[in-house]
Enzyme design. Structure first.
Site, mmCIF file in Angstrom:
data_model
loop_
_atom_site.group_PDB
_atom_site.id
_atom_site.type_symbol
_atom_site.label_atom_id
_atom_site.label_comp_id
_atom_site.label_asym_id
_atom_site.label_seq_id
_atom_site.Cartn_x
_atom_site.Cartn_y
_atom_site.Cartn_z
ATOM 1 N N TRP A 1 110.861 -38.302 -45.820
ATOM 2 C CA TRP A 1 110.703 -39.349 -45.339
ATOM 3 C C TRP A 1 109.253 -39.731 -44.744
ATOM 4 C CZ3 TRP A 1 115.568 -37.152 -45.513
ATOM 5 C CH2 TRP A 1 116.509 -38.027 -45.690
ATOM 6 N N ASP B 1 110.735 -56.180 -36.390
ATOM 7 C CA ASP B 1 110.167 -55.763 -37.500
ATOM 8 C C ASP B 1 110.428 -56.889 -38.600
ATOM 9 O OD1 ASP B 1 110.106 -52.955 -36.931
ATOM 10 O OD2 ASP B 1 112.283 -52.964 -36.876
ATOM 11 N N CYS C 1 117.979 -43.045 -47.930
ATOM 12 C CA CYS C 1 119.387 -43.298 -47.655
ATOM 13 C C CYS C 1 120.118 -44.012 -48.732
ATOM 14 C CB CYS C 1 119.604 -44.194 -45.992
ATOM 15 S SG CYS C 1 119.054 -45.563 -45.979
ATOM 16 N N GLU D 1 127.450 -60.343 -48.714
ATOM 17 C CA GLU D 1 128.846 -60.610 -47.751
ATOM 18 C C GLU D 1 128.464 -59.796 -46.497
ATOM 19 O OE1 GLU D 1 133.596 -59.856 -47.789
ATOM 20 O OE2 GLU D 1 132.574 -59.270 -49.403
ATOM 21 N N ARG E 1 110.433 -62.811 -26.789
ATOM 22 C CA ARG E 1 110.878 -62.594 -27.820
ATOM 23 C C ARG E 1 109.578 -62.795 -28.791
ATOM 24 N NH1 ARG E 1 113.592 -67.526 -26.807
ATOM 25 N NH2 ARG E 1 113.299 -68.965 -28.262
ATOM 26 N N ILE E 2 109.898 -62.304 -29.865
ATOM 27 C CA ILE E 2 108.708 -62.483 -30.880
ATOM 28 C C ILE E 2 109.117 -63.374 -32.076
ATOM 29 C CG2 ILE E 2 107.246 -61.041 -32.597
ATOM 30 C CD1 ILE E 2 106.972 -59.995 -29.799
ATOM 31 N N ASP F 1 123.932 -47.592 -27.430
ATOM 32 C CA ASP F 1 123.332 -48.519 -26.520
ATOM 33 C C ASP F 1 121.814 -47.938 -26.443
ATOM 34 O OD1 ASP F 1 122.958 -50.621 -24.920
ATOM 35 O OD2 ASP F 1 123.772 -49.685 -23.274
ATOM 36 N N TYR G 1 111.247 -47.510 -42.816
ATOM 37 C CA TYR G 1 112.413 -48.400 -42.325
ATOM 38 C C TYR G 1 113.280 -47.455 -41.480
ATOM 39 C CZ TYR G 1 115.533 -44.887 -44.991
ATOM 40 O OH TYR G 1 116.238 -43.694 -45.448
ATOM 41 N N VAL H 1 108.215 -65.390 -35.706
ATOM 42 C CA VAL H 1 107.076 -65.320 -36.950
ATOM 43 C C VAL H 1 107.324 -66.451 -37.743
ATOM 44 C CG1 VAL H 1 107.202 -63.004 -36.886
ATOM 45 C CG2 VAL H 1 109.029 -64.173 -38.346
ATOM 46 N N HIS I 1 120.117 -48.813 -42.468
ATOM 47 C CA HIS I 1 120.562 -47.564 -42.986
ATOM 48 C C HIS I 1 121.789 -47.825 -44.031
ATOM 49 C CE1 HIS I 1 121.874 -43.421 -43.699
ATOM 50 N NE2 HIS I 1 122.879 -43.651 -42.894
ATOM 51 N N ASP J 1 128.939 -41.001 -45.662
ATOM 52 C CA ASP J 1 127.645 -41.122 -45.772
ATOM 53 C C ASP J 1 126.880 -39.962 -46.364
ATOM 54 O OD1 ASP J 1 124.866 -41.495 -45.030
ATOM 55 O OD2 ASP J 1 125.017 -41.984 -43.084
ATOM 56 N N SER K 1 108.198 -67.096 -43.889
ATOM 57 C CA SER K 1 107.996 -66.207 -45.092
ATOM 58 C C SER K 1 106.451 -65.561 -44.791
ATOM 59 C CB SER K 1 108.128 -66.620 -46.385
ATOM 60 O OG SER K 1 107.475 -67.634 -46.654
ATOM 61 N N MET K 2 106.456 -64.192 -45.200
ATOM 62 C CA MET K 2 105.039 -63.864 -44.992
ATOM 63 C C MET K 2 104.793 -62.816 -46.399
ATOM 64 S SD MET K 2 105.285 -62.906 -41.222
ATOM 65 C CE MET K 2 107.000 -62.967 -41.383
#
Length: 676
Positions: free
Chosen positions: A230, A570, A266, A426, A465-466, A389, A505, A468, A324, A347, A471-472
């Protein structure tokens, strides 16, 4: 061995090219040809023997001896006459629905009076059978069986919770050699090495097999398939983002004598596990959880200690991953209380040890939803992934700690898988969690003893809050905004720090690529303010990881009360589109050409460009086409790839593009192959 008819009846036609592959709990055809005279039921006695593993045993269920008989008892090995024509005898052989899967050796003893002869009839491979109601992996829906057992292509979901990106994947479980590799993976597992008889006996149980596969897809304890990495340093192997299918990975593992394949993350671990489990007959799908918690100490709490700039300090072993991936497999759970049959989470990504080895699950998804953390296997870890949490502490220069409010980070969002029979996502979050704030959710938290979630959360009068743009794109400059509201009837004088950093990620931050600090920001009563942050390509181009993610963090300090408000988001930057044209009429076993193209969206040339193409039923192996010349800014690069379709039906051609400046751009096209 009647390969054609058995392959059709057992949904194994793609595996039955040169040997018999059947599914348990279902009869298969066998034809005997006699020399000299015909079979006479009153004179001849035929007795069959089927054995698996190096030390077959009747007690372990790995050895069966059964006569040709008129009566068939449910749940046993049996042979009956289906038809007789002159010196040809057609038989039905039936296997129990709970027989161990694997490679079997079939033999027969024929006796007439005092004379007897033995014959080796050959080998066959037995798989799980989701078409058989008595099998532990039985699925009632034919559409779901086709999706989760037979379909060789699909999607894995990446990006962020606010911008979900579908990535095509070639599972290829019926491609040449993959079944043998999957059986070899079972035989390389340490449990087989330590006690082959016990291990082969355990292969009757999908819970056991799923746990072995979860362990063997990673190589942390054994000769498993993939090595995880990673740190964005993949020079001595293959970047996890480069893979577009499981077939090349599994073939590399076999061809290099079970040496670990470099590298996986992952979604690669999950995709390879999905290939192996589908190949063995267990219905399986890849799922993605956004804002996924990695809770090491099982306290269902992720605590971040930050400096006054909002940067995480100290131990970073407990993190929130942007997303993940794991797999779900469908099976009954007779080892658990009623109600826990169905989808089980497994997993294979090596995160925490389970019973001493790096594996996780299977644990019923239902148990996670109900907060039943006593359920086997590894329920607390999976529960935390979707319910932990998050608490943020700001450590000031004098050493004092201040708890910040962060409403923007909710663990366990938009849990996603491919929809059955369609190229759509879905949302299956409801299978893991009750609706936010519902009485059922509170009861589940009480059962899990999740005191953090049960505690009352005090609201603050300031919120942020952020925001944007819609689309970027990679290569562009763009603005993001801190949207701040004062919900009180008082004036507040605040300080604001906006910062953008590239991020992987799994939450590992890269260099800063944008900042905006306002030392004095007045907020009038019941007002709203939008503060911009400009992010330039020249700032993020050299440090953007293959995840294409940038984390924007806003930290607001109320100077009068010393209270902090934290907001993070993100951002996923979109890659250019790969266009795929099919030239000619797609017919089975007839040469076909795919034209693949992409336009360079950057203001600089692309070097070292490579297109990689593969598709189950369309190519026998992965094809790579290198582009020798630089691809100039705005220029379209185009290549042609020869295909040889092998299977009639609907298939996906999956393409990956790699270069020095653009990493792992993926595309796909559905190709419908007609008969020759």
């Amino acid at each position: 061995m009647e390969l054609e008819v058995n392959g059709r009846d057992h949904h194994t036609a793609d595996l039955c090219k040169d040997r018999l592959v059947v599914r348990r709990g279902q009869a298969f055809w066998l034809t005997l040809h006699f020399e000299g005279r015909s079979y006479e039921a009153s004179v001849d006695r035929l007795t069959f023997s089927a054995v698996t593993g190096p030390a077959p045993s009747t007690e372990a269920g790995t050895k069966a001896r059964f006569p040709l008989s008129d009566a068939v008892e449910d749940g046993t090995w049996a042979a009956t006459v289906a038809d007789q024509q002159d010196k040809t005898l057609s038989l039905h052989l039936r296997t129990p629905a709970d027989a161990p899967i694997g490679l079997y050796r079939l033999s027969m003893e024929a006796s007439t009076g005092y004379q007897g002869s033995s014959f080796v009839l050959g080998n066959f491979i037995l798989l799980f059978n989701s078409w058989c109601p008595a099998d532990a992996v039985y699925l009632d829906s034919d559409e779901e069986r086709r999706e989760y057992v037979l379909t060789q292509q699909g999607f894995i979901y990446q990006g962020s919770a606010k911008f979900i990106k579908s990535v095509p994947w070639n599972f290829g479980q019926f491609e040449d050699g993959i079944l043998d590799i999957c059986l070899m993976l079972l035989d390389v597992n340490p449990k087989f090495q330590n006690n082959a008889g016990e291990d082969c006996s355990g292969r009757c149980n999908p819970v056991y097999v799923g746990r072995v596969v979860s362990r063997m897809v990673n190589c942390n304890d054994d000769q498993g398939v993939l090595l995880g990495r990673w740190d964005n340093d993949y020079g001595d192997g293959t970047s996890p983002m480069f893979w577009i299918g499981s077939v090349d990975i599994l073939r590399r593992w076999k061809n290099y004598n079970c040496q670990r394949v470099k590298y996986g993350q992952c979604w690669v671990f999950a995709a390879v596990a999905c290939t192996v489990l589908r190949c063995l007959g267990i219905p399986t799908r890849v799922v993605t959880n956004y804002n996924s918690a990695h809770d090491q100490n099982s306290n269902l709490l992720i605590e971040y200690y930050r400096n006054e700039s909002g940067e995480v300090q100290g131990d970073k072993s407990e993190m929130i991953w942007n997303f993940h991936c794991w797999v779900e497999s469908w099976m009954t759970r007779p080892d658990l209380q009623p109600g826990y049959d169905g989808w089980q989470a497994l997993d294979p990504t090596p995160q925490e040890k389970s019973e001493g080895t790096y594996c996780c699950g299977p644990v019923p998804v239902r148990a996670i939803k109900e907060g039943d953390l006593t359920t086997k296997y590894d329920a607390p870890f999976v529960f935390a992934e979707v319910n932990a949490d998050v608490v943020d502490w700001i450590r000031q220069k004098d050493g004092s700690l201040h708890k910040s409010v962060n409403r923007s980070l909710v663990v366990g969002l938009k849990i996603s898988t491919k929809r059955v029979g369609r190229d759509e996502r879905e949302d299956i979050t409801h299978t893991y969690k009750y609706p936010e704030g519902s009485p059922e959710e509170r009861e589940a938290f009480q059962r899990a003893n999740h005191l953090n979630k049960l505690a009352d959360k005090k609201e603050t009068g300031l919120a942020m809050r952020i925001r944007v743009a819609e689309s970027m794109n990679v290569g562009s400059d763009f603005d993001v905004f801190a949207f701040i509201t004062n919900n009180t009837d008082e004036d507040h004088l605040c300080g604001l720090l906006l910062c953008a950093r590239t991020v992987s990620y799994n939450g590992i931050l890269g260099p800063e690529c944008g900042t905006n600090q306002i030392l004095e920001l007045p907020l009038e009563p019941y007002s709203e303010k939008s503060i911009p942050l400009r992010i330039l390509y020249e700032k993020y181009s050299e440090c953007l990881t293959e995840s294409n993610l940038i984390k924007v963090r806003g930290l607001l300090l109320d100077q009068a009360t010393n209270n902090y408000v934290l907001a993070e988001r993100d951002i996923y930057l979109e890659n250019p589109e790969i266009k795929i044209r099919i030239l000619g009429e797609p017919k089975q076993n007839r040469k076909l050409v795919a034209e693949v193209s992409m336009r360079n969206p950057l203001h600089v040339p692309l070097l070292g460009c490579v297109f990689t193409v593969e598709g189950a039923g369309l190519t026998t192996e992965q094809k790579a086409v290198e582009i020798p010349d630089p691809v100039e800014a705005g220029e379209e690069v185009k290549v042609r790839v020869n295909l040889m379709p092998q299977l009639v039906g609907r298939h996906k051609l999956v393409v990956n593009f790699e270069s020095d400046k653009l990493k792992s751009v993926k595309g796909f096209r559905n190709v419908i192959i007609g008969p020759p």
